[in-house]
Design a protein around this motif. Structure first.
Motif, PDB file in Angstrom:
ATOM      1  N   ILE A  20       6.324  -6.339   3.602  1.00 51.96           N
ATOM      2  CA  ILE A  20       4.964  -5.963   3.982  1.00 51.96           C
ATOM      3  C   ILE A  20       4.232  -7.176   4.547  1.00 51.96           C
ATOM      4  O   ILE A  20       4.662  -8.319   4.383  1.00 51.96           O
ATOM      5  N   GLU A  21       3.119  -6.917   5.199  1.00 54.13           N
ATOM      6  CA  GLU A  21       2.257  -7.970   5.741  1.00 54.13           C
ATOM      7  C   GLU A  21       1.048  -8.090   4.818  1.00 54.13           C
ATOM      8  O   GLU A  21       0.467  -7.076   4.418  1.00 54.13           O
ATOM      9  N   ALA A  58       0.962   3.189  -1.927  1.00 55.34           N
ATOM     10  CA  ALA A  58       0.327   2.143  -2.733  1.00 55.34           C
ATOM     11  C   ALA A  58       1.388   1.187  -3.254  1.00 55.34           C
ATOM     12  O   ALA A  58       2.565   1.538  -3.334  1.00 55.34           O
ATOM     13  N   ILE A  59       0.914   0.001  -3.624  1.00 56.12           N
ATOM     14  CA  ILE A  59       1.759  -0.947  -4.346  1.00 56.12           C
ATOM     15  C   ILE A  59       1.261  -0.950  -5.785  1.00 56.12           C
ATOM     16  O   ILE A  59       0.161  -1.425  -6.068  1.00 56.12           O
ATOM     17  N   PHE A 125      -2.988  -5.185   2.377  1.00 53.76           N
ATOM     18  CA  PHE A 125      -1.571  -4.847   2.554  1.00 53.76           C
ATOM     19  C   PHE A 125      -1.361  -3.913   3.744  1.00 53.76           C
ATOM     20  O   PHE A 125      -2.097  -2.926   3.895  1.00 53.76           O
ATOM     21  N   SER A 126      -0.324  -4.198   4.535  1.00 52.76           N
ATOM     22  CA  SER A 126       0.063  -3.238   5.565  1.00 52.76           C
ATOM     23  C   SER A 126       1.570  -3.302   5.767  1.00 52.76           C
ATOM     24  O   SER A 126       2.226  -4.271   5.380  1.00 52.76           O
ATOM     25  N   GLY A 131       2.432   5.169   9.013  1.00 51.25           N
ATOM     26  CA  GLY A 131       1.842   5.693  10.243  1.00 51.25           C
ATOM     27  C   GLY A 131       0.336   5.490  10.222  1.00 51.25           C
ATOM     28  O   GLY A 131      -0.213   4.892   9.311  1.00 51.25           O
ATOM     29  N   GLY A 132      -0.340   5.980  11.244  1.00 54.62           N
ATOM     30  CA  GLY A 132      -1.808   5.950  11.264  1.00 54.62           C
ATOM     31  C   GLY A 132      -2.339   4.577  11.610  1.00 54.62           C
ATOM     32  O   GLY A 132      -1.597   3.646  11.883  1.00 54.62           O
ATOM     33  N   GLN A 133      -3.662   4.432  11.555  1.00 60.10           N
ATOM     34  CA  GLN A 133      -4.298   3.211  12.024  1.00 60.10           C
ATOM     35  C   GLN A 133      -4.098   2.063  11.038  1.00 60.10           C
ATOM     36  O   GLN A 133      -4.372   2.182   9.860  1.00 60.10           O
ATOM     37  N   GLY A 134      -3.564   0.940  11.543  1.00 59.65           N
ATOM     38  CA  GLY A 134      -3.468  -0.274  10.738  1.00 59.65           C
ATOM     39  C   GLY A 134      -2.300  -0.313   9.787  1.00 59.65           C
ATOM     40  O   GLY A 134      -1.952  -1.366   9.286  1.00 59.65           O
ATOM     41  N   GLY A 135      -1.682   0.828   9.511  1.00 56.74           N
ATOM     42  CA  GLY A 135      -0.554   0.854   8.587  1.00 56.74           C
ATOM     43  C   GLY A 135      -0.902   0.398   7.190  1.00 56.74           C
ATOM     44  O   GLY A 135      -0.101  -0.242   6.503  1.00 56.74           O
TER      45      GLY A 135
END
Ligand SMILES: NC(=O)c1ccc[n+]([C@@H]2O[C@H](COP(=O)([O-])OP(=O)(O)OC[C@H]3O[C@@H](n4cnc5c(N)ncnc54)[C@H](O)[C@@H]3O)[C@@H](O)[C@H]2O)c1
Ligand SMILES: [Zn+2]
Ligand SMILES: [Zn+2]
Length: 375
Positions: A20-21, A58-59, A125-126, A131-135
């Motif tokens: 993840i980023e 979620a994480i 987190f992304s 999917g969707g905006q920003g991940g």
């Protein structure tokens, strides 16, 4: 920066390990490298879709320990390299509740934490796979310790001593503090008190060792599973009642006869509302206090005859053991390091992050007290 994390994509599905980023810490925030994390019933509760506020993806994870790697602007109480335990119950020392000194339920970031977001209403987190905006991926209980790196507000980190092992003290982030704190901070159990603990799982065992630490007299355990007896005795249980042997309707009478009329303190560590009623009614007339720790299924209600309260029994609850995280958690770490409490025997399984789903399986099969993931 990038981090490995176990992501919960939807309810009732296993976690998957992703890269993840992570956005760096904003003002008042801290980037922490998580070194170890416990897997708690509350994580399973959310993953099973039982938490009405649960958000996906979620994480999860809220029972960690780690090292501060970066601090945001304005952070003054922590520096890079500090060892910390994340707090799902923060301690801002400024809100009405913190200033009251009467409760640990700090309200400063409660709203955004419940929405799976940082206090500025965004996520750090992304992941490309979203999917969707920003991940975006949601935070969980303000902690998200199932990520190797995570971001928390400064007020949600307890600074702890550096000689304490991460793979043990992570358990202080939830289970240990919940059980021992309920005795020490919520109940203020006195030396010589008679204590009854309903449910001898990880939480109940920590209540037992808290009661032993403060010098309780009788520590009576109640559980329908006799396999729990041996460990409970090791932690300080003096007497055991199996409702399946004495008969469910005779549990209260059995406690009264062992305690000369009723217990000074009882603790529900089952989450069963019928047990909660027994726990109240097993309290001594005039002063006995029953403390609810177990989390009941959504929609469940408790009941008793009001006369039980009129005649002086007290019914209370405890979240995170009533502990004020930044103030009390470092002390509990000291108790562990000084040998006053036992954590090692409660950690029955350890595993790398890749095997985190095994921790949930062991919990559901009743084979573990606590599993700890070591990064
Ligand atoms: N209040 C808080 O801050 C907080 C924090 C963490 C966990 N919890 C809750 O604490 C509870 C206990 O957690 P745990 O990890 O110890 O769970 P666990 O499943 O390991 O232990 C529960 C124990 O209760 C026993 N039990 C079940 N039904 C019973 C009955 N009718 N009579 C007597 N014993 C019975 C089981 O045999 C088991 O030994 C859970 O509800 C959990 O969600 C609360
Ligand atoms: Zn927990
Ligand atoms: Zn506060």
């Amino acid at each position: 920066m990038k981090s490995r994390a176990a992501v919960a994509w939807e309810a009732k599905k296993p976690l998957t390990i992703e890269t993840i980023e992570i956005g760096g810490p904003k003002p008042g925030e801290v980037l922490v490298e998580i070194m170890a994390t416990g897997v708690c019933h509350t994580d399973a509760y959310t993953l099973d879709g039982l938490d009405s506020e649960g958000k996906f993806p979620a994480i999860l994870g809220h029972e960690g320990a780690g090292i501060v790697r970066e601090i945001g602007a304005g952070v003054t109480s922590l520096k890079v390299g500090d060892h910390v335990i994340p707090l799902y119950t923060p301690e801002c020392r400024q809100c009405k509740t913190c200033l009251s000194q009467r409760s640990n339920l700090c309200t400063s970031i409660r709203a955004t934490q419940g929405q799976g977001l940082m206090p500025d209403r965004t996520s750090r987190f992304s992941c490309e796979r979203v999917g969707g905006q920003g991940g975006e991926i949601f935070h969980y209980m303000g902690c998200s310790t199932f990520s190797n790196f995570t971001v928390l507000p400064e007020i949600a980190l307890a600074k702890v001593r550096e000689d304490a092992p991460f793979d043990k003290i992570c358990y202080i982030g939830c289970g240990v503090t919940t059980g021992i704190g309920a005795v020490v901070y919520t109940g203020k159990v006195w030396p010589g008190a008679n204590v009854v603990v309903f449910g001898l799982g990880g939480i109940g065992l920590n209540v037992i060792q808290g009661a032993r630490m403060v010098g309780a007299d009788k520590i009576i355990g109640v559980d329908i599973n006799p396999a729990k007896v041996e460990m409970a005795r090791k932690f300080g249980m003096t007497d055991f009642i199996n409702p399946k042997e004495v008969g469910n309707d005779h549990v209260v009478a059995a406690i009264q006869s062992l305690t000369d009329g009723g217990a000074d303190f009882t603790f529900d560590c089952t989450g069963n509302v019928n047990v909660m009623r027994q726990a109240l009614e097993a309290c001594h007339r005039g002063w006995g206090t029953s403390i609810v720790i177990g989390v009941a299924p959504a929609g469940a209600e408790i009941s008793t005859r009001p006369f039980q309260l009129v005649t002086g029994r007290n019914w209370r609850g405890s979240a995170f053991g009533g502990a004020r995280g930044r103030t009390d958690v470092p002390k509990i770490v000291d108790w562990y390091m000084e040998g006053k409490i036992n954590i090692d025997d409660l950690i029955t399984h350890t595993m790398p992050l890749d095997e985190i789903n095994t921790a949930f399986d062991l919990m559901h099969e009743g084979k573990s007290i606590r599993s700890v993931v070591i990064y």
